[in-house]
Scaffold this motif. Sequence first.
Motif, PDB file in Angstrom:
ATOM      1  N   TYR A 120       0.833  -1.206   0.000  1.00  0.00           N
ATOM      2  CA  TYR A 120       0.000   0.000   0.000  1.00  0.00           C
ATOM      3  C   TYR A 120       0.868   1.256   0.000  1.00  0.00           C
ATOM      4  O   TYR A 120       0.556   2.233  -0.677  1.00  0.00           O
ATOM      5  CB  TYR A 120      -0.924   0.000   1.219  1.00  0.00           C
ATOM      6  CG  TYR A 120      -1.995  -1.047   1.146  1.00  0.00           C
ATOM      7  CD1 TYR A 120      -3.124  -0.848   0.365  1.00  0.00           C
ATOM      8  CD2 TYR A 120      -1.869  -2.245   1.827  1.00  0.00           C
ATOM      9  CE1 TYR A 120      -4.109  -1.806   0.279  1.00  0.00           C
ATOM     10  CE2 TYR A 120      -2.852  -3.218   1.742  1.00  0.00           C
ATOM     11  CZ  TYR A 120      -3.959  -2.989   0.969  1.00  0.00           C
ATOM     12  OH  TYR A 120      -4.928  -3.950   0.879  1.00  0.00           O
ATOM     13  N   SER A 168       0.851   4.085  -2.894  1.00  0.00           N
ATOM     14  CA  SER A 168       0.500   5.473  -2.610  1.00  0.00           C
ATOM     15  C   SER A 168       1.653   6.409  -2.982  1.00  0.00           C
ATOM     16  O   SER A 168       1.412   7.518  -3.466  1.00  0.00           O
ATOM     17  CB  SER A 168       0.074   5.603  -1.156  1.00  0.00           C
ATOM     18  OG  SER A 168       0.926   6.408  -0.439  1.00  0.00           O
ATOM     19  N   LEU A 218      -4.442   7.334   1.442  1.00  0.00           N
ATOM     20  CA  LEU A 218      -4.249   5.885   1.369  1.00  0.00           C
ATOM     21  C   LEU A 218      -3.183   5.440   2.374  1.00  0.00           C
ATOM     22  O   LEU A 218      -3.361   4.444   3.080  1.00  0.00           O
ATOM     23  CB  LEU A 218      -3.861   5.487  -0.057  1.00  0.00           C
ATOM     24  CG  LEU A 218      -3.679   3.997  -0.301  1.00  0.00           C
ATOM     25  CD1 LEU A 218      -4.953   3.251   0.004  1.00  0.00           C
ATOM     26  CD2 LEU A 218      -3.244   3.724  -1.714  1.00  0.00           C
ATOM     27  N   ALA A 260      -3.881   2.932   5.506  1.00  0.00           N
ATOM     28  CA  ALA A 260      -3.114   1.689   5.604  1.00  0.00           C
ATOM     29  C   ALA A 260      -2.449   1.596   6.974  1.00  0.00           C
ATOM     30  O   ALA A 260      -2.564   0.582   7.659  1.00  0.00           O
ATOM     31  CB  ALA A 260      -2.080   1.629   4.490  1.00  0.00           C
ATOM     32  N   PHE A 277      -6.017  -6.443  -4.811  1.00  0.00           N
ATOM     33  CA  PHE A 277      -5.082  -5.318  -4.657  1.00  0.00           C
ATOM     34  C   PHE A 277      -4.440  -4.975  -5.995  1.00  0.00           C
ATOM     35  O   PHE A 277      -4.344  -3.791  -6.355  1.00  0.00           O
ATOM     36  CB  PHE A 277      -4.002  -5.657  -3.624  1.00  0.00           C
ATOM     37  CG  PHE A 277      -2.937  -4.599  -3.514  1.00  0.00           C
ATOM     38  CD1 PHE A 277      -3.166  -3.467  -2.768  1.00  0.00           C
ATOM     39  CD2 PHE A 277      -1.740  -4.729  -4.194  1.00  0.00           C
ATOM     40  CE1 PHE A 277      -2.202  -2.480  -2.681  1.00  0.00           C
ATOM     41  CE2 PHE A 277      -0.777  -3.748  -4.112  1.00  0.00           C
ATOM     42  CZ  PHE A 277      -1.000  -2.624  -3.351  1.00  0.00           C
ATOM     43  N   LEU A 324      -9.867   0.128  -2.627  1.00  0.00           N
ATOM     44  CA  LEU A 324      -8.685  -0.201  -1.810  1.00  0.00           C
ATOM     45  C   LEU A 324      -8.975   0.016  -0.324  1.00  0.00           C
ATOM     46  O   LEU A 324      -8.523  -0.758   0.525  1.00  0.00           O
ATOM     47  CB  LEU A 324      -7.503   0.665  -2.237  1.00  0.00           C
ATOM     48  CG  LEU A 324      -6.808   0.204  -3.515  1.00  0.00           C
ATOM     49  CD1 LEU A 324      -5.813   1.243  -3.974  1.00  0.00           C
ATOM     50  CD2 LEU A 324      -6.092  -1.103  -3.282  1.00  0.00           C
ATOM     51  N   LEU A 343      -8.893  -2.616   2.863  1.00  0.00           N
ATOM     52  CA  LEU A 343      -8.231  -2.366   4.145  1.00  0.00           C
ATOM     53  C   LEU A 343      -9.220  -2.413   5.313  1.00  0.00           C
ATOM     54  O   LEU A 343      -8.863  -2.023   6.418  1.00  0.00           O
ATOM     55  CB  LEU A 343      -7.542  -1.002   4.117  1.00  0.00           C
ATOM     56  CG  LEU A 343      -6.207  -0.918   3.393  1.00  0.00           C
ATOM     57  CD1 LEU A 343      -5.843   0.516   3.119  1.00  0.00           C
ATOM     58  CD2 LEU A 343      -5.131  -1.561   4.222  1.00  0.00           C
TER      59      LEU A 343
END
Lengths: 102, 170
Positions: free
Chosen positions: A9, A13, A46, A50, B8, B45, B49
């Motif tokens: 992630y 990002s 993001l 995360a 993902f 996304l 999560l």
Amino acid sequence: MLSLPIEYYLVLSAVIFLIGAVGVITRRNAIIIFMCIELMLNAVNLTLIAFSQYLGNMVGQIMVLMVMTVAAAEAAVGLAIVLALFRNKQTVYLDEVNLLKW
Amino acid sequence: MNIELVLFLVLGLLAVVSALMVVSRKSPIAATMFLVMHFMALGGLYLLLHAQFMAVVQVLVYAGAIMVLVVFVIMLLNLGDEQSLSEKVTKRETSGIALSMLLGGALIFAVTRAVRPHTSDAAAAALNNGTIEAVGKALFTTYVFPFEMISLVLLAAAVGAVVLTKRHLV
């Protein structure tokens, strides 16, 4: 179940943030530059979400809510500035706006 | 390949490709539509999560409200396509892209060396962390002061937008 490593992630990002930064630097149209700033804000969101989920901590998500609110405020004021600029100079291309440059 | 990795990869690819399209399109409206697609992919996304509330807010606020505002302004201004993209890249643009690549390299270097925060009990907590109940509880108890303050920011922005677009100030 969050089985992926958090680096996935974070790298994604970083890539989106980078694309936004390239857009801000290379484009001339004020509205597209504005959209590229939104891209960068979303890349940061993001990262925050995360980290919030992988650390099991709420603060990241509250922070994202704040970022979204500021982005909405920025959208309203930024687009108002673009409108005022267009009314005065008949252009939205930022390299043609050089009143403050000397 | 588990389903989470597949999702993902699909959503991440969608997000990156649509972001590239936003930056490269000549027509502002086309860029806006790709930006909406990008926000949708990011919402997916967030769901991946387990941040359900954030995913909903992402679609409602960004893809809904902010993009409508942008489309409205583009329509009001009646803009054509940008010309400079067809010309060859200038020196300023080359150095800008080079600088951004440097920044990106530094960012990716930094995040791949970050400490791994993933622990099993944190992951278990994350399942309930993104629900509207958890976010609402945190927002109206611990973080109620920043929540009230941010409404002042919105009020100031609304007043500012009205003042800026007013033709003749009194």
